[in-house]
Scaffold this motif. Sequence first.
Motif, PDB file in Angstrom:
ATOM      1  N   GLN A   1       0.843  -1.174   0.000  1.00  0.00           N
ATOM      2  CA  GLN A   1       0.000   0.000   0.000  1.00  0.00           C
ATOM      3  C   GLN A   1       0.896   1.248   0.000  1.00  0.00           C
ATOM      4  N   VAL A   2       0.726   2.091  -0.986  1.00  0.00           N
ATOM      5  CA  VAL A   2       1.508   3.317  -1.094  1.00  0.00           C
ATOM      6  C   VAL A   2       0.748   4.454  -0.423  1.00  0.00           C
ATOM      7  N   GLN A   3       1.422   5.174   0.408  1.00  0.00           N
ATOM      8  CA  GLN A   3       0.835   6.351   1.047  1.00  0.00           C
ATOM      9  C   GLN A   3       1.301   7.606   0.310  1.00  0.00           C
ATOM     10  N   LEU A   4       0.397   8.536   0.125  1.00  0.00           N
ATOM     11  CA  LEU A   4       0.721   9.801  -0.524  1.00  0.00           C
ATOM     12  C   LEU A   4       0.446  10.943   0.453  1.00  0.00           C
ATOM     13  N   VAL A   5       1.422  11.805   0.633  1.00  0.00           N
ATOM     14  CA  VAL A   5       1.279  12.950   1.525  1.00  0.00           C
ATOM     15  C   VAL A   5       1.423  14.228   0.711  1.00  0.00           C
ATOM     16  N   GLU A  91     -10.455  30.847 -11.216  1.00  0.00           N
ATOM     17  CA  GLU A  91     -10.972  29.576 -11.720  1.00  0.00           C
ATOM     18  C   GLU A  91     -10.064  28.393 -11.426  1.00  0.00           C
ATOM     19  N   ASP A  92      -8.902  28.633 -10.882  1.00  0.00           N
ATOM     20  CA  ASP A  92      -8.029  27.539 -10.439  1.00  0.00           C
ATOM     21  C   ASP A  92      -8.416  27.050  -9.040  1.00  0.00           C
ATOM     22  N   THR A  93      -9.333  27.732  -8.413  1.00  0.00           N
ATOM     23  CA  THR A  93      -9.775  27.327  -7.075  1.00  0.00           C
ATOM     24  C   THR A  93     -10.408  25.944  -7.123  1.00  0.00           C
ATOM     25  N   ALA A  94      -9.890  25.051  -6.299  1.00  0.00           N
ATOM     26  CA  ALA A  94     -10.364  23.667  -6.282  1.00  0.00           C
ATOM     27  C   ALA A  94      -9.608  22.902  -5.203  1.00  0.00           C
ATOM     28  N   VAL A  95     -10.050  21.695  -4.970  1.00  0.00           N
ATOM     29  CA  VAL A  95      -9.262  20.754  -4.178  1.00  0.00           C
ATOM     30  C   VAL A  95      -8.373  19.997  -5.158  1.00  0.00           C
ATOM     31  N   TYR A  96      -7.093  19.992  -4.883  1.00  0.00           N
ATOM     32  CA  TYR A  96      -6.129  19.340  -5.757  1.00  0.00           C
ATOM     33  C   TYR A  96      -5.724  17.990  -5.155  1.00  0.00           C
ATOM     34  N   TYR A  97      -5.765  16.966  -5.985  1.00  0.00           N
ATOM     35  CA  TYR A  97      -5.462  15.608  -5.542  1.00  0.00           C
ATOM     36  C   TYR A  97      -4.250  15.056  -6.288  1.00  0.00           C
ATOM     37  N   CYS A  98      -3.368  14.481  -5.545  1.00  0.00           N
ATOM     38  CA  CYS A  98      -2.245  13.767  -6.133  1.00  0.00           C
ATOM     39  C   CYS A  98      -2.701  12.362  -6.520  1.00  0.00           C
ATOM     40  N   ASN A  99      -2.271  11.923  -7.682  1.00  0.00           N
ATOM     41  CA  ASN A  99      -2.585  10.566  -8.145  1.00  0.00           C
ATOM     42  C   ASN A  99      -1.307   9.874  -8.595  1.00  0.00           C
ATOM     43  N   VAL A 100      -1.144   8.664  -8.158  1.00  0.00           N
ATOM     44  CA  VAL A 100      -0.012   7.836  -8.572  1.00  0.00           C
ATOM     45  C   VAL A 100      -0.544   6.487  -8.999  1.00  0.00           C
ATOM     46  N   TRP A 101      -0.106   6.023 -10.153  1.00  0.00           N
ATOM     47  CA  TRP A 101      -0.409   4.649 -10.536  1.00  0.00           C
ATOM     48  C   TRP A 101       0.816   4.021 -11.183  1.00  0.00           C
ATOM     49  N   PHE A 102       0.896   2.703 -11.078  1.00  0.00           N
ATOM     50  CA  PHE A 102       2.020   1.997 -11.664  1.00  0.00           C
ATOM     51  C   PHE A 102       1.684   0.539 -11.886  1.00  0.00           C
ATOM     52  N   LYS A 103       2.467  -0.073 -12.747  1.00  0.00           N
ATOM     53  CA  LYS A 103       2.446  -1.515 -12.975  1.00  0.00           C
ATOM     54  C   LYS A 103       3.851  -2.011 -12.663  1.00  0.00           C
ATOM     55  N   ARG A 104       3.949  -2.982 -11.790  1.00  0.00           N
ATOM     56  CA  ARG A 104       5.272  -3.489 -11.410  1.00  0.00           C
ATOM     57  C   ARG A 104       5.965  -4.130 -12.598  1.00  0.00           C
ATOM     58  N   THR A 105       5.212  -4.923 -13.350  1.00  0.00           N
ATOM     59  CA  THR A 105       5.720  -5.586 -14.545  1.00  0.00           C
ATOM     60  C   THR A 105       4.653  -5.464 -15.629  1.00  0.00           C
ATOM     61  N   VAL A 106       4.979  -5.925 -16.814  1.00  0.00           N
ATOM     62  CA  VAL A 106       4.051  -5.804 -17.931  1.00  0.00           C
ATOM     63  C   VAL A 106       2.763  -6.588 -17.672  1.00  0.00           C
ATOM     64  N   LEU A 107       2.831  -7.652 -16.918  1.00  0.00           N
ATOM     65  CA  LEU A 107       1.652  -8.471 -16.651  1.00  0.00           C
ATOM     66  C   LEU A 107       0.992  -8.143 -15.323  1.00  0.00           C
ATOM     67  N   ALA A 108       1.616  -7.317 -14.524  1.00  0.00           N
ATOM     68  CA  ALA A 108       1.069  -7.020 -13.203  1.00  0.00           C
ATOM     69  C   ALA A 108      -0.147  -6.113 -13.320  1.00  0.00           C
ATOM     70  N   PRO A 109      -1.051  -6.214 -12.368  1.00  0.00           N
ATOM     71  CA  PRO A 109      -2.203  -5.311 -12.392  1.00  0.00           C
ATOM     72  C   PRO A 109      -1.771  -3.881 -12.076  1.00  0.00           C
ATOM     73  N   ARG A 110      -2.535  -2.938 -12.570  1.00  0.00           N
ATOM     74  CA  ARG A 110      -2.262  -1.545 -12.265  1.00  0.00           C
ATOM     75  C   ARG A 110      -2.683  -1.245 -10.833  1.00  0.00           C
ATOM     76  N   GLN A 111      -1.828  -0.541 -10.119  1.00  0.00           N
ATOM     77  CA  GLN A 111      -2.134  -0.092  -8.772  1.00  0.00           C
ATOM     78  C   GLN A 111      -2.335   1.421  -8.807  1.00  0.00           C
ATOM     79  N   ASP A 112      -3.381   1.893  -8.180  1.00  0.00           N
ATOM     80  CA  ASP A 112      -3.817   3.277  -8.282  1.00  0.00           C
ATOM     81  C   ASP A 112      -3.990   3.848  -6.877  1.00  0.00           C
ATOM     82  N   TYR A 113      -3.380   5.003  -6.628  1.00  0.00           N
ATOM     83  CA  TYR A 113      -3.456   5.613  -5.305  1.00  0.00           C
ATOM     84  C   TYR A 113      -3.754   7.099  -5.422  1.00  0.00           C
ATOM     85  N   TRP A 114      -4.480   7.596  -4.418  1.00  0.00           N
ATOM     86  CA  TRP A 114      -4.854   9.012  -4.380  1.00  0.00           C
ATOM     87  C   TRP A 114      -4.439   9.631  -3.049  1.00  0.00           C
TER      88      TRP A 114
END
Length: 124
Positions: A1-5, A91-114
Amino acid sequence: QVQLVESGGGSVQPGGSLRLSCAASETIYSINFMSFMGWYRQAPGKQRELVAGITGGGSTNYADSVKGRFTISRDNGQNTVYLQMNSLKPEDTAVYYCNVWFKRTVLAPRQDYWGQGTQVTVSS
């Protein structure tokens, strides 16, 4: 589990600047087959939209509304992404969210974190 700060949000007057940071709890883009680190934003009553992103290979993309004003970058430690926001508009006013996703290998499932989101308010 990846944590994003996330950090760096706040209030600023039109024309001002802010820098957002998002630190992941592990290395993202050099050890994975495919990866992406980016920023989305969501204003009240609107859908979440991609603001800027950077791939593991270093390619960047931006929303048309922020081109020339925002710059996405990452650190050599490979776990932090930044969003430098200049010439901010109301108009840039908003909540901004960081997103990270990756695949460990070509066959690995995509992991998505916010991240938890950080408020950016541009107002005079």
